[in-house]
Write a protein that holds these residues in place. Structure first.
Motif, mmCIF file in Angstrom:
data_model
loop_
_atom_site.group_PDB
_atom_site.id
_atom_site.type_symbol
_atom_site.label_atom_id
_atom_site.label_comp_id
_atom_site.label_asym_id
_atom_site.label_seq_id
_atom_site.Cartn_x
_atom_site.Cartn_y
_atom_site.Cartn_z
ATOM 1 N N ASP A 39 44.913 40.683 41.293
ATOM 2 C CA ASP A 39 44.222 40.578 42.598
ATOM 3 C C ASP A 39 45.231 40.722 43.735
ATOM 4 O O ASP A 39 45.020 40.200 44.833
ATOM 5 N N GLY A 85 45.170 43.678 47.733
ATOM 6 C CA GLY A 85 43.887 44.307 48.034
ATOM 7 C C GLY A 85 43.132 44.858 46.847
ATOM 8 O O GLY A 85 42.076 45.456 47.006
ATOM 9 N N LYS A 86 43.670 44.683 45.621
ATOM 10 C CA LYS A 86 42.966 45.210 44.450
ATOM 11 C C LYS A 86 41.661 44.448 44.251
ATOM 12 O O LYS A 86 41.609 43.241 44.391
ATOM 13 N N GLY A 87 40.607 45.156 43.895
ATOM 14 C CA GLY A 87 39.323 44.519 43.576
ATOM 15 C C GLY A 87 39.257 44.205 42.089
ATOM 16 O O GLY A 87 40.062 44.719 41.303
ATOM 17 N N PRO A 128 39.661 50.015 40.540
ATOM 18 C CA PRO A 128 39.457 49.024 41.610
ATOM 19 C C PRO A 128 40.722 48.700 42.414
ATOM 20 O O PRO A 128 40.654 48.072 43.468
ATOM 21 N N ARG A 129 41.920 49.184 41.916
ATOM 22 C CA ARG A 129 43.112 48.992 42.752
ATOM 23 C C ARG A 129 43.083 49.979 43.936
ATOM 24 O O ARG A 129 43.545 49.692 45.019
ATOM 25 N N PRO A 174 38.491 49.050 45.879
ATOM 26 C CA PRO A 174 38.125 47.682 45.465
ATOM 27 C C PRO A 174 36.639 47.497 45.206
ATOM 28 O O PRO A 174 36.260 46.708 44.340
ATOM 29 N N ASN A 175 35.798 48.258 45.913
ATOM 30 C CA ASN A 175 34.348 48.162 45.697
ATOM 31 C C ASN A 175 33.809 49.316 44.848
ATOM 32 O O ASN A 175 32.611 49.530 44.789
ATOM 33 N N ASN A 196 42.091 51.270 49.297
ATOM 34 C CA ASN A 196 43.162 50.265 49.406
ATOM 35 C C ASN A 196 44.509 50.998 49.417
ATOM 36 O O ASN A 196 45.022 51.380 48.349
ATOM 37 N N PRO A 199 35.336 49.103 38.091
ATOM 38 C CA PRO A 199 35.215 48.110 39.159
ATOM 39 C C PRO A 199 34.006 47.215 38.915
ATOM 40 O O PRO A 199 32.894 47.711 38.650
#
Ligand SMILES: C[C@@]1(C(=O)O)OC[C@H]2O[C@@H](O)[C@H](O)[C@@H](O)[C@H]2O1
Length: 465
Positions: free
Chosen positions: A23, A26-28, A80-81, A84-85, A91, A122
């Motif tokens: 996390d 900014g990684k989701g 997701p890195r 993120p969404n 990011n 994600p």
């Protein structure tokens, strides 16, 4: 030696299994971040929160690759890195990590091979239905286009998906991987959306005129009938149809195997095609196929289930792999040699498997994108003496040489794995790496005996092994 002049001696990893920093910056969250924190889902509740901290230590790791003389490094990008969404806002810190990694590789003349999807969807997209939702295929195209735009001028080897049969099979049939569904009909529809996502990403690759090649990575798993009985041979042929033809035909021929497709549509009405899917699959074929080889399976017919299947009401869950598990099952080969995790060591299967692919799909370029021995390595006087891994890899390089001798166009070999890493459900005890990671000493890296052995294989271009 028969290894072509530009043959790449590489090694592989996957984002969730090495990066950590789950996390950071900014990684989701991915579905594996969520799943691995559900108590009881993984061995000793191990997870990839830290893994082997490659995110922070990648410069040290790339220096070790350079010391080994590694010519190529296959790694995956954590979707997701970057997003993120799953889609939308980018990011930039995530982009910078991969950009720096790529620059470090290139500075050491190590050719990057990117896998876009190595199972870490994600979580935000899973919340919208994951691979069962057609919209996820569109999100994957957006993600692929972002990667091409940011890394495409420096990276020439791309694979869309890693081992679809594993993340679909365990995600939607056995339930042992996220999203823990057990329903063959839903599995087949989800798998169809993965093929569509792949085709959309290939189409985008062509439209953006990226200078390089794009492919798909599948498990290569030969099936041997236990006996010469007709029903056992039929069971092995069915296992080949499901494990190989179903997963390879759509991305190499652009069509599903007709007989099996008729059965899945009669049984469950899947896959449901959207208008244009046919053309999309036919018009966006791979430039190469990535083969992940570990073992072979011995197959027998499963009589009682065959009878039951014949009056099958099509109830979901009536079988394993795509609902046909009842018709065949895997058994132990009485003459086999097995690893500690019960995988039969069978190098000849690599030669035979490559030639079977060549036979069915023609002269498609091949990379062996994974091959390795999962083991608990012996430590003697502080040194990791992983002779079993050296022996395993030597036998498979010999088998690879035989396939090249027989005319197969094999362009690279990526042992799994460069460094000891998280094994999805087996924690850190199942080691695959050339580099040991000491979890009792702040993840310090140590070169194993196989590190120096492979260094010499590379230096001699495969002559010495
Ligand atoms: C299940 C497991 C493991 O960690 O033992 O098998 C070995 C290797 O196989 C590949 O399918 C996966 O790409 C990779 O992530 C590893 O995953």
């Amino acid at each position: 030696s028969v290894f072509p002049k530009h043959f790449l001696w590489g090694a592989a990893t996957a984002a969730y299994q090495v990066e950590g920093a789950h996390d950071a910056d900014g990684k989701g969250p991915s579905i594996w971040d969520r799943f691995s924190h559900i108590p009881g889902m993984t061995y000793q509740n191990t997870n990839g929160d830290v893994a082997v901290d490659h995110y922070h230590r990648f410069r040290e790791d790339v220096a070790l690759m350079a010391e080994m003389g590694l010519q190529s490094y296959r790694f995956s990008i954590s979707w997701p890195r970057l997003l993120p969404n799953g889609r939308g806002n980018v990011n930039e810190a995530g982009v910078k990590f991969y950009s720096d990694l790529i620059d470090a590789l290139l500075a050491h003349n190590i050719v990057p091979m990117i896998t876009l999807y190595h199972w870490d969807l994600p979580q935000a997209l899973q919340d919208e239905g994951g691979w069962e939702a057609r919209s996820t295929a569109d999100a994957f195209e957006e993600y692929a286009r972002l990667c091409y735009a940011r890394f495409g001028s420096r990276v020439k080897l791309w694979a869309t998906f890693n081992e679809t049969i594993v993340f679909i099979g365990h995600g939607y049939i056995t339930g042992s991987h996220p999203p823990s569904v057990k329903d063959p009909a839903r599995a087949i529809q989800a798998c169809h959306h993965v093929f569509i996502a792949h085709a959309l990403a290939v189409k985008a690759f062509r439209e953006m005129a990226i200078d390089g090649d794009i492919g798909f990575v599948n498990v290569l798993q030969p099936h041997t009938p236990l006996t010469d009985k007709k029903e056992d041979r039929a069971a092995a042929a069915l296992a080949d149809a499901i494990h190989t033809h179903w997963l390879y035909d759509p991305v190499l021929l652009g069509t599903y195997p007709a007989e099996l497709l008729a059965q899945t549509q009669a049984l469950w009405g899947v896959p449901r095609f959207a208008p244009g899917d046919d053309a999309l699959l036919r018009q966006n074929r791979c430039d190469f196929i990535g083969l992940n080889y570990y073992r072979r399976e011995t197959v027998v017919a499963n009589e009682e289930a065959t009878r039951q299947q014949s009056n099958n009401s099509g109830e979901p869950g009536s079988g394993g792999e795509f609902g046909f598990k009842g018709l065949f099952k895997f058994v132990r080969n009485p003459d086999g040699v097995y690893t500690d995790w019960d995988w039969e060591i069978w190098p000849q299967g690599l030669t035979d498997g490559i030639m079977m692919i060549k036979e069915r799909y023609g002269d498609i370029p091949v990379y062996i994108t994974e091959n390795g021995l999962g083991a608990k390595d012996p430590i003697i006087n502080g040194d990791i003496i992983d002779d079993p891994r050296i022996e395993y890899l030597r036998m498979h390089i010999n088998a690879l040489e035989k396939a090249i001798d027989l005319g197969a166009d094999v362009r690279g070999y990526y042992p799994w794995s460069f460094i000891d890493l998280l094994s999805w459900l087996n924690g850190y005890k199942k080691q695959y790496g050339f580099v040991y990671v000491d979890h009792s000493q702040d993840l310090v890296r140590k070169r194993k005996k196989s590190f120096f052995w492979y260094q010499n294989v590379i230096a001699s271009h495969g002559e010495e092994r």
